[in-house]
Scaffold this motif. Sequence first.
Motif, PDB file in Angstrom:
ATOM      1  N   THR A   1       2.607   2.601  -3.984  1.00  0.00           N
ATOM      2  CA  THR A   1       1.231   2.335  -4.376  1.00  0.00           C
ATOM      3  C   THR A   1       0.384   3.420  -3.738  1.00  0.00           C
ATOM      4  OG1 THR A   1       1.692  -0.040  -4.420  1.00  0.00           O
ATOM      5  CG2 THR A   1      -0.620   0.628  -4.357  1.00  0.00           C
ATOM      6  N   TYR A   2      -0.296   4.183  -4.571  1.00  0.00           N
ATOM      7  CA  TYR A   2      -1.008   5.380  -4.102  1.00  0.00           C
ATOM      8  C   TYR A   2      -2.440   5.044  -3.726  1.00  0.00           C
ATOM      9  CZ  TYR A   2       3.232   7.298  -5.863  1.00  0.00           C
ATOM     10  OH  TYR A   2       4.563   7.541  -6.074  1.00  0.00           O
ATOM     11  N   THR A   3      -2.550   4.249  -2.676  1.00  0.00           N
ATOM     12  CA  THR A   3      -3.836   3.895  -2.103  1.00  0.00           C
ATOM     13  C   THR A   3      -4.016   4.728  -0.846  1.00  0.00           C
ATOM     14  OG1 THR A   3      -2.714   2.106  -0.913  1.00  0.00           O
ATOM     15  CG2 THR A   3      -3.775   1.527  -2.995  1.00  0.00           C
ATOM     16  N   ALA A   4      -5.072   4.462  -0.107  1.00  0.00           N
ATOM     17  CA  ALA A   4      -5.257   5.143   1.177  1.00  0.00           C
ATOM     18  C   ALA A   4      -5.281   4.069   2.245  1.00  0.00           C
ATOM     19  CB  ALA A   4      -6.550   5.943   1.181  1.00  0.00           C
ATOM     20  N   PRO A   5      -4.214   3.890   2.993  1.00  0.00           N
ATOM     21  CA  PRO A   5      -2.980   4.669   3.030  1.00  0.00           C
ATOM     22  C   PRO A   5      -2.017   4.248   1.912  1.00  0.00           C
ATOM     23  CG  PRO A   5      -2.832   2.889   4.617  1.00  0.00           C
ATOM     24  CD  PRO A   5      -4.213   2.821   4.011  1.00  0.00           C
ATOM     25  N   GLU A   6      -1.059   5.136   1.645  1.00  0.00           N
ATOM     26  CA  GLU A   6      -0.037   4.824   0.647  1.00  0.00           C
ATOM     27  C   GLU A   6       0.888   3.731   1.182  1.00  0.00           C
ATOM     28  OE1 GLU A   6       2.257   8.148  -0.846  1.00  0.00           O
ATOM     29  OE2 GLU A   6       0.442   9.354  -1.078  1.00  0.00           O
TER      30      GLU A   6
ATOM     31  N   GLY B   1       1.432   4.700   5.068  1.00  0.00           N
ATOM     32  CA  GLY B   1       0.843   5.886   5.670  1.00  0.00           C
ATOM     33  C   GLY B   1       0.890   7.068   4.721  1.00  0.00           C
ATOM     34  N   HIS B   2       0.437   8.187   5.240  1.00  0.00           N
ATOM     35  CA  HIS B   2       0.371   9.447   4.488  1.00  0.00           C
ATOM     36  C   HIS B   2       1.736   9.798   3.883  1.00  0.00           C
ATOM     37  CE1 HIS B   2      -0.970  13.456   3.506  1.00  0.00           C
ATOM     38  NE2 HIS B   2      -0.091  14.010   4.316  1.00  0.00           N
ATOM     39  N   GLN B   3       1.765  10.078   2.609  1.00  0.00           N
ATOM     40  CA  GLN B   3       2.963  10.486   1.864  1.00  0.00           C
ATOM     41  C   GLN B   3       4.097   9.447   1.902  1.00  0.00           C
ATOM     42  OE1 GLN B   3       4.192  14.477   2.897  1.00  0.00           O
ATOM     43  NE2 GLN B   3       2.337  15.379   2.039  1.00  0.00           N
ATOM     44  N   ALA B   4       3.749   8.188   1.970  1.00  0.00           N
ATOM     45  CA  ALA B   4       4.764   7.132   1.991  1.00  0.00           C
ATOM     46  C   ALA B   4       5.678   7.212   0.778  1.00  0.00           C
ATOM     47  CB  ALA B   4       4.089   5.760   2.059  1.00  0.00           C
ATOM     48  N   GLY B   5       5.109   7.528  -0.386  1.00  0.00           N
ATOM     49  CA  GLY B   5       5.905   7.645  -1.602  1.00  0.00           C
ATOM     50  C   GLY B   5       6.932   8.760  -1.532  1.00  0.00           C
TER      51      GLY B   5
END
Length: 169
Positions: A39-44, A102-106
């Motif tokens: 899920t591309y939220t902030a944070p991922e 967090g950042h770049q979780a995907g």
Amino acid sequence: MAGGLQFTHVAGYHASVIIKSILFGLPSKAKTSHIPWSTYTAPELAQVGLSEAEARKAHGDRLEVARFDYHHNDRALAERKSKGLIKVMVVKGRPVGVSVVGHQAGELVALWSMAIANNMKMSQVAAMVAPYPTISEMNKRVAGAYFSPRLFDSPRVKQVVRFVQRWLP
């Protein structure tokens, strides 16, 4: 439509299973344990395999959980994206699920999809060499965190640590 997980990458996976079966006559069956979602939220947010709650229910006391916090990663600190964590659910030395926030979780979860798909051991992930400083280095570090308690429970390691502490200022 196959139902279930509604992601573009799942449609591609289903197509590869069908092609393997039809074109090559190979037995094939779609599995879902290694299918990641992000899920591309902030944070991922990203997940593959079992969540901690699902893993506890399925594996009980055999479950071990390793985690690594973003604030211990130099690249995350340099980019001011140091909030987050990776959590790996491990049974008998093999990951059965991974949660990342967090950042770049995907991006980070992709390696764990491969590990679960190939029934890899945590030692295989820990053996990888990640470029430094990168966000992806956290995958190696969380695998190392899985082994840390075992290392420091060793009587030999404890003896060496006591020796070093006694003789060094």
